[in-house]
Scaffold this active site. Structure first.
Site, mmCIF file in Angstrom:
data_model
loop_
_atom_site.group_PDB
_atom_site.id
_atom_site.type_symbol
_atom_site.label_atom_id
_atom_site.label_comp_id
_atom_site.label_asym_id
_atom_site.label_seq_id
_atom_site.Cartn_x
_atom_site.Cartn_y
_atom_site.Cartn_z
ATOM 1 C CG HIS A 1 -49.343 -75.758 -54.896
ATOM 2 N ND1 HIS A 1 -48.945 -75.114 -56.045
ATOM 3 C CD2 HIS A 1 -50.554 -75.246 -54.573
ATOM 4 C CE1 HIS A 1 -49.869 -74.243 -56.400
ATOM 5 N NE2 HIS A 1 -50.868 -74.302 -55.525
ATOM 6 C CG ASN B 1 -51.125 -70.250 -58.759
ATOM 7 O OD1 ASN B 1 -50.417 -70.988 -58.083
ATOM 8 N ND2 ASN B 1 -52.431 -70.135 -58.554
ATOM 9 C CE1 TYR C 1 -51.118 -71.212 -50.094
ATOM 10 C CE2 TYR C 1 -53.482 -70.930 -49.814
ATOM 11 C CZ TYR C 1 -52.397 -71.155 -50.632
ATOM 12 O OH TYR C 1 -52.573 -71.334 -51.977
#
Length: 744
Positions: free
Chosen positions: A91, A165, A379
């Site tokens: 990303h 997404n 994350y």
């Protein structure tokens, strides 16, 4: 009353772009136009008298030795040397915008006590970052890839992130496979090729040996992998989360975003060309829409399964490679999100924004989805690696609600917190907050099991939903998917790879596998490896998400002009399309004045062109109009580039409109096959043939009668042409073989 209050707040926010988060960011914004100082300073605040010449020992006649004592020069160079931070592993390339979210009512209160989902009087600020997954920060926007769709809600209870997404499933079931999946799809390690592409040996080797990815591969190889715009993508939370209501009951939930404009994609040839012609197409498209007031909008919905019904399906609802078919679990629309403000500076906002799947607020929780568990760790960890341990203090990431805890120090600590830094302490400073007063409460789930590395039985089935997706596509979508697989596998030069994957495809559909195998030299099957029972779902094709009311909002319409065009027509048409919130662009032989019929070329009153024929391409527009004018039409016919403009738009199934002599240009110069054209030059009756809309004339009377009502009719060039634009593409042109007859 709360709904009415919310409507007033929404109207104000929509017009001004002002939210609590935008207000919070003001303290970090420096506007040089407001001249906060008399001029340039160093980072330590001293005015700079010369920023163009390094301090040196010189007699003025020739350069002398540069002096290391020049702090101004050293600071300037040193700061430049350290501007970059580690880019995201995935990303990396993204675009962002500010907006707001609101729910329509308190219907979700039966599922959750989270006010962000139940209080219609609230306007919750949001920041959204769209992204590609595979490529580096400098790669192109229009590659075939999954798109990230990450939303940060700045709620009064803290930040909530949906890190999703544009595709509802993923390649893997368990997060432990994530490093393998990313390594496989990234450029091959021996030569760092290809960039931002999955068309290579390693990716197809991996997915061929990892059949759980079959469903996701179908989605990425479909038109979903090449969206026309971020504004025309669905968004999905992908993972299974939970909601907890005020009574303590738990529900499993999936999050959905449905675009107001419908779900639309490029054609593959178009996406390939745009990657070179305008690699920033998507990020420019997002900014253009917001600047022109066509604010992107999505409807927010949830799928909900009560905890007691978790095992009622033939798939595991915690499996991220599976969807919950809407026939079984309908999507309930709760509210909407609007993006109405562009970023002020890319790096501190879009690049430094950081999302975590683990960031939830009271009333929202996690499930045992094995992909989500790993994402929750990964994350948070990666943001520390990229931005430092105090990344949540950066302006774009900090909450709008007060933050108080005993976390201290670390690189780039911004907060100065007085007094005690531990709990418990003698003054009861910063105590824990009980759930009854708003503290986060975990659901008291009963857990029983044996410590082992295992996947349950339902996680072992990988092909039923891949079949369901393929069966649910339209004929043109299936054709595009076959072409995409054929393109990708053609770029694999190891026979083991492309032969293995064509064998895997035979588990999904016999005809699909056979056609791809023929195209790429794979193993042509003689019979299905498993039967495809033909089951379909009505909400998997992009066509299922057409807007309730046809719209041309934010569509880009190119007017192809040469000297001698009909000015009255062009002005009338542009005004009509503007009324529908489309944008129109004049493409001429030169940037600057193009001269209408009756004006002397070079000295008459010209009409300003936005771009010249070579400066833009048809790929950058949704539709093309060729107005009347004899000299203009003749000039277009003598230009190979303008002929290519039209033939390429035709090949990409885009609406094409022509009036008067413009029809002759389409018919005789562009030579569009199989098209019926308007034949009476004195009639404003419309002929619509495969998305090519023509009429012999368009005058004042025609314009008066032609109100912008998007529909098909005998009269009304604008209405008919707008209807074709609202469809996005004339796919029947491709299905009936006309596209294959044109070189473009």
């Amino acid at each position: 009353m709360s709904s009415a209050i919310g409507s007033v707040k929404q109207a104000f926010t929509s017009v001004t772009g002002y939210t609590a988060k935008v207000a919070d960011l003001q303290q970090a914004i420096v506007d040089p136009a407001k001249k906060p100082t008399k001029g340039m300073t160093t980072d330590h605040g001293v005015f700079v008298s010369d920023t163009d010449n390094w301090l040196q020992a010189s007699n003025g006649a020739r350069p002398g030795p540069a002096l290391l004592e020049d702090q101004i020069g050293r600071e300037k160079i040193t700061r430049f040397d350290h501007e970059r931070i580690p880019e995201r592993v995935v990303h990396a390339r993204g675009a962002g915008a500010h907006g707001y979210f609101k729910v329509y009512n308190d219907a979700a209160s039966k599922y959750t006590y989270a006010p962000v989902l139940t209080d219609p009087s609230r306007i919750t600020p949001t920041f959204v970052r769209f992204s590609t997954v595979q490529g580096a920060r400098g790669s192109a926007d229009t590659v075939r890839d999954v798109r990230g769709f990450a939303i940060k809600f700045y709620t009064q209870e803290g930040n909530w992130d949906i890190v999703g997404n544009d595709i509802p499933v993923f390649f893997i079931q368990d997060a432990i496979k994530f490093p393998d999946m990313v390594h496989a799809v990234k450029p091959e390690p021996h030569n760092e090729v290809p960039q931002a592409q999955s068309a290579h040996n390693n990716f197809w080797d991996f997915v061929g040996l990892q059949p759980e990815s079959a469903h996701m591969v179908m989605w990425v190889m479909s038109d979903r992998g090449i969206p026309r715009s971020y504004r025309m993508m669905q968004g999905f939370g992908v993972n299974t989360y939970t909601l907890i209501n005020a009574q303590g009951k738990r529900f499993f939930v999936k999050f959905h975003w449905i675009p107001e404009l419908g779900v639309h994609s490029f054609m593959w040839d178009e996406a390939l060309k745009l990657a070179g012609q305008d690699p920033d197409f998507h990020r420019k498209d997002l900014e253009e829409a917001i600047v022109h007031g066509a604010f992107p909008k999505w409807f927010f919905g949830i799928q909900v399964i009560p905890e007691e019904k978790e095992n009622d399906f033939d798939f595991d609802i915690l499996d991220a490679t599976k969807v919950w078919p809407e026939e079984l679990v309908p999507v309930e629309i709760l509210g909407e999100m609007v993006l109405n403000k562009t970023v002020d500076e890319y790096f501190p906002e879009t690049e430094q924004v950081a999302f975590c799947t683990s960031h939830v607020v009271p009333g929202i929780g996690f499930s045992d989805d094995p992909l989500l568990v790993g994402r929750n760790f990964s994350y948070f960890d990666t943001q520390i690696s990229r931005l430092g341990v105090n990344w949540q203090q950066l302006p774009i990431n900090r909450p709008i609600c007060p933050v108080l805890n005993h976390n201290r120090d670390g690189a780039m600590q911004h907060r100065i917190t007085k007094d005690l830094n531990y709990w418990p302490n003698r003054h009861s400073i910063a105590p824990p907050v009980p759930p009854a007063e708003g503290g986060y409460a975990e659901y008291p789930e009963k857990v029983q099991g044996i410590k082992q590395r295992v996947r349950s039985a339902k996680f072992q089935e990988h092909y039923k939903q891949a079949q369901l997706f393929y069966n649910s596509l339209t004929e043109y979508e299936k054709a595009h998917l076959i072409s995409a697989l054929s393109f990708e596998l053609d770029h694999c030069d190891d026979p083991v790879v492309y032969q293995s994957y064509t064998k895997l495809l035979n588990n999904i559909d016999f005809n699909l596998a056979k056609q791809v195998a023929i195209n790429v030299g794979g193993v042509i099957p003689e019979k299905p490896a498993r039967e495809n029972p033909g089951h379909t779902s009505s909400r998997l094709s992009q066509l299922a998400f057409a807007p309730k009311e046809p719209t041309i909002k934010s569509r880009r319409i190119a007017f192809l002009l040469a000297d001698g065009f009909n000015l009255g027509e062009v002005e009338a048409l542009r005004a009509a399309f503007k009324a529908g919130s489309a944008t129109t662009w004049i493409i001429g032989p030169r940037r600057g004045p193009v001269y209408p019929a009756g004006e002397h070329v070079g000295s008459g009153k010209g009409y300003s062109a936005d771009h010249h024929y070579e400066g833009q391409r048809s790929t950058m527009f949704d539709a093309i109009v060729v107005p009347s004018g004899a000299k203009h039409a003749q000039a277009l016919a003598e230009s190979g580039r303008t002929v290519h403009w039209v033939r390429e738009a035709f090949g990409h199934c885009k609406p094409i409109g022509a009036l008067g002599e413009g029809i002759a240009f389409l018919k005789e110069a562009a030579q569009l096959p199989g098209i019926q054209f308007a034949s009476d030059p004195n009639s404003d009756h419309v002929t619509n043939s495969y998305g090519v809309v023509t009429a012999g004339r368009y005058d004042v009377d025609s314009a008066v009668a032609d109100t912008l009502k998007i529909q098909q009719s005998e009269r009304g060039f604008v209405s008919n042409f707008a209807y074709e634009i609202s469809k996005h593409r004339a796919w029947e042109r491709e299905l009936d073989g006309l596209v294959s007859k044109v070189a473009f």
